[in-house]
Design an enzyme around this catalytic site. Structure first.
Site, short mmCIF file in Angstrom:
data_model
loop_
_atom_site.label_atom_id
_atom_site.label_comp_id
_atom_site.label_asym_id
_atom_site.label_seq_id
_atom_site.Cartn_x
_atom_site.Cartn_y
_atom_site.Cartn_z
N ARG A 1 4.33 -1.10 10.84
CA ARG A 1 3.83 -2.27 10.11
C ARG A 1 3.24 -1.87 8.75
O ARG A 1 2.21 -2.38 8.33
CB ARG A 1 2.79 -3.05 10.92
CG ARG A 1 3.28 -3.59 12.23
CD ARG A 1 4.35 -4.65 12.05
NE ARG A 1 4.86 -5.04 13.35
CZ ARG A 1 5.81 -4.37 14.01
NH1 ARG A 1 6.39 -3.31 13.46
NH2 ARG A 1 6.22 -4.77 15.18
N SER B 1 1.51 -11.78 15.99
CA SER B 1 0.50 -10.81 16.48
C SER B 1 -0.58 -10.64 15.42
O SER B 1 -0.27 -10.34 14.27
CB SER B 1 1.14 -9.45 16.73
OG SER B 1 2.18 -9.60 17.65
N GLU C 1 -3.24 -7.32 11.51
CA GLU C 1 -1.89 -7.10 10.98
C GLU C 1 -1.61 -8.00 9.76
O GLU C 1 -1.06 -7.53 8.76
CB GLU C 1 -0.86 -7.37 12.09
CG GLU C 1 0.55 -7.08 11.67
CD GLU C 1 1.57 -7.35 12.76
OE1 GLU C 1 1.43 -6.82 13.87
OE2 GLU C 1 2.51 -8.12 12.50
C1 LIG Z 1 5.29 -16.85 15.29
C2 LIG Z 1 5.31 -15.56 14.48
C3 LIG Z 1 5.94 -14.45 15.00
C4 LIG Z 1 5.98 -13.25 14.29
N1 LIG Z 1 6.61 -12.18 14.83
C5 LIG Z 1 6.68 -11.02 14.16
C6 LIG Z 1 7.36 -9.90 14.72
O1 LIG Z 1 7.92 -9.96 15.80
N2 LIG Z 1 7.36 -8.75 14.01
C7 LIG Z 1 6.78 -8.64 12.79
O2 LIG Z 1 6.84 -7.56 12.21
N3 LIG Z 1 6.14 -9.69 12.22
C8 LIG Z 1 6.08 -10.87 12.87
N4 LIG Z 1 5.43 -11.94 12.32
C9 LIG Z 1 4.78 -11.79 11.00
C10 LIG Z 1 5.64 -12.29 9.81
O3 LIG Z 1 6.64 -13.15 10.25
C11 LIG Z 1 6.27 -11.14 9.03
O4 LIG Z 1 5.29 -10.24 8.59
C12 LIG Z 1 7.06 -11.65 7.81
O5 LIG Z 1 7.79 -10.59 7.24
C13 LIG Z 1 6.20 -12.29 6.74
O6 LIG Z 1 7.06 -12.89 5.81
P1 LIG Z 1 6.55 -14.01 4.81
O7 LIG Z 1 7.65 -14.27 3.85
O8 LIG Z 1 6.04 -15.15 5.55
O9 LIG Z 1 5.38 -13.22 4.07
P2 LIG Z 1 4.03 -13.83 3.50
O10 LIG Z 1 3.12 -14.15 4.62
O11 LIG Z 1 4.30 -14.88 2.50
O12 LIG Z 1 3.46 -12.55 2.75
C14 LIG Z 1 3.10 -11.40 3.48
C15 LIG Z 1 2.73 -10.29 2.49
O13 LIG Z 1 3.88 -9.92 1.76
C16 LIG Z 1 3.68 -10.15 0.36
N5 LIG Z 1 4.95 -10.63 -0.17
C17 LIG Z 1 5.68 -11.69 0.26
N6 LIG Z 1 6.82 -11.76 -0.44
C18 LIG Z 1 6.80 -10.75 -1.33
C19 LIG Z 1 7.70 -10.29 -2.34
N7 LIG Z 1 8.87 -10.88 -2.59
N8 LIG Z 1 7.34 -9.20 -3.07
C20 LIG Z 1 6.16 -8.58 -2.85
N9 LIG Z 1 5.27 -8.96 -1.92
C21 LIG Z 1 5.60 -10.02 -1.16
C22 LIG Z 1 2.56 -11.15 0.27
O14 LIG Z 1 1.85 -11.05 -0.95
C23 LIG Z 1 1.70 -10.75 1.45
O15 LIG Z 1 0.92 -9.65 1.11
C24 LIG Z 1 5.37 -13.16 13.00
C25 LIG Z 1 4.74 -14.29 12.48
C26 LIG Z 1 4.71 -15.49 13.20
C27 LIG Z 1 4.06 -16.69 12.60
#
Ligand SMILES: Cc1cc2nc3c(=O)[nH]c(=O)nc-3n(C[C@H](O)[C@H](O)[C@H](O)COP(=O)(O)OP(=O)(O)OC[C@H]3O[C@@H](n4cnc5c(N)ncnc54)[C@H](O)[C@@H]3O)c2cc1C
Length: 336
Positions: free
Chosen positions: A165, A236, A331
């Site tokens: 992570r 998580s 996380e």
């Molecule tokens: C129901 C649920 C289940 C999940 N299951 C998992 C799982 O199984 N495994 C897992 O690893 N994660 C899981 N996650 C966490 C999440 O889905 C991941 O971390 C996902 O990659 C976040 O993507 P996002 O676009 O929503 O990021 P955001 O929440 O929008 O951003 C997360 C971080 O990334 C940065 N960021 C976003 N886009 C960019 C970009 N283009 N360039 C630079 N920085 C950027 C943001 O500034 C922030 O710091 C889960 C979340 C939920 C709600």
């Protein structure tokens, strides 16, 4: 490029928390980034945050700076060699849709990562992982824009310094790099990963292919994890902590049922198990709580504030520390 003021982020974070961005803009075309950077340069005291799907964030307060909502879209098959196919996704692509698109093209490799919310651009940030696979297993190259200079740089897989992570972008230079595209290298002779809890059972009697495995993973996830559309959460909430072999031996002596897995030099514990043992599963404090089927998932039952969720998380961390002597780390990105 339009910069709006005091924009609600409630619909843009999966916790469904009310928080405002002081300034907000949407990045749909890479060409538009210059004017956003110029604006940011004229406001040097304001912090900047890149936002994807908002599924890995806890917005504790209003964000006092500029939120750049990354909506860059593009999917492309780049080519293949003897062993691999190379595909590229732009940062704003929905992660799950991208995974299913690769499967529709006949490619395998990302199926175990089906149904993870969020965007392609955020996948390398914390090296998303599930069911025995991590994004790093398939990432070939990340293209990112340096927010300080505007230069575009390609990071090889090794340069991304992926960990559990974790990545270079998350830990070494947070906030500096805007991820623009990600290139994935998918094996032409896939090896199915089915050894994770419940996967093999779901697949019994089925002819294996990427789509069937993706469907199975989706079924398992739907049965275990709350859908953010129905109940706000960020998946998580805590990383699984890693302890030294000595601490592991002490914990095992005291709690013979404690689960643990070798992880590098240490032993990785199940954060969910530790939290469960402290009696937190299904507990709530106002509208902040843990999911009743999974203690590792913090939820917003409706009208919790970010501060309430964070205070609840801290109580959990304190009780795990007190009972087991183990520190938990959040996380999601905690945004104050
Ligand atoms: C129901 C649920 C289940 C999940 N299951 C998992 C799982 O199984 N495994 C897992 O690893 N994660 C899981 N996650 C966490 C999440 O889905 C991941 O971390 C996902 O990659 C976040 O993507 P996002 O676009 O929503 O990021 P955001 O929440 O929008 O951003 C997360 C971080 O990334 C940065 N960021 C976003 N886009 C960019 C970009 N283009 N360039 C630079 N920085 C950027 C943001 O500034 C922030 O710091 C889960 C979340 C939920 C709600």
């Amino acid at each position: 490029m339009q910069i709006r003021e005091n924009v609600s982020l409630k619909a843009l974070n999966t916790f469904g928390l009310e928080a405002k961005a002081r300034y907000f803009c949407v990045l749909r075309k890479l060409g538009g980034v210059r004017s956003i950077m110029q604006w940011a340069a004229q406001h040097p005291d304001l912090p900047v945050m890149f936002l994807g799907g908002g599924s890995n964030l806890l917005l504790v307060d209003d964000f006092p700076g500029l939120v750049v909502h990354v909506r860059l879209l593009q999917r492309e098959v780049l080519g293949q060699d003897q062993d691999y196919v190379y595909v590229r996704g732009a940062a704003g692509e929905n992660w799950h849709d991208f995974v299913r698109w690769t499967i529709e093209q006949g490619f395998a490799g990302l199926e175990n990562l089906s149904l993870i919310p969020g965007t392609v651009g955020a996948a390398p940030m914390q090296n998303i992982g599930a069911y025995g696979v991590e994004a790093k297993d398939c990432i070939y190259e990340v293209q990112a824009l340096d927010w300080r200079t505007g230069e575009i740089r390609e990071f090889s897989q090794a340069e991304c310094q992926f960990g559990y992570r974790d990545s270079y972008f998350k830990s070494v230079e947070p906030g500096r790099w805007l991820i623009v595209t990600v290139v994935f290298r998918l094996p032409r002779q896939p090896q199915w990963k089915m050894d994770y809890a419940g996967v093999r059972e779901q697949l019994e009697g089925k002819t294996l292919n990427a789509r069937v495995i993706s469907d199975a993973i989706m079924n398992i996830r739907r049965s275990k994890l709350p859908d953010p559309v129905e109940i706000g959460n960020a998946g998580s909430f805590f990383k699984n902590p890693v302890v030294s072999p000595l601490q592991w031996a002490n914990l095992q002596a005291q709690y013979p049922a404690i689960p643990g897995w070798t992880h590098g030099e240490g032993v990785k514990l199940s954060a969910g198990w530790l939290i469960d043992q402290c009696g937190w599963k299904g507990q709530r404090d106002g509208d902040a709580g843990t999911y009743d089927k999974h203690a590792l998932v913090l939820v917003n039952h409706g009208n919790a504030t970010g501060q309430q969720v964070w205070a609840f998380a801290q109580k959990i961390m304190a009780s795990v520390q007190e009972k087991f002597g183990v520190g938990l780390e959040a996380e999601p990105n905690i945004i104050f």
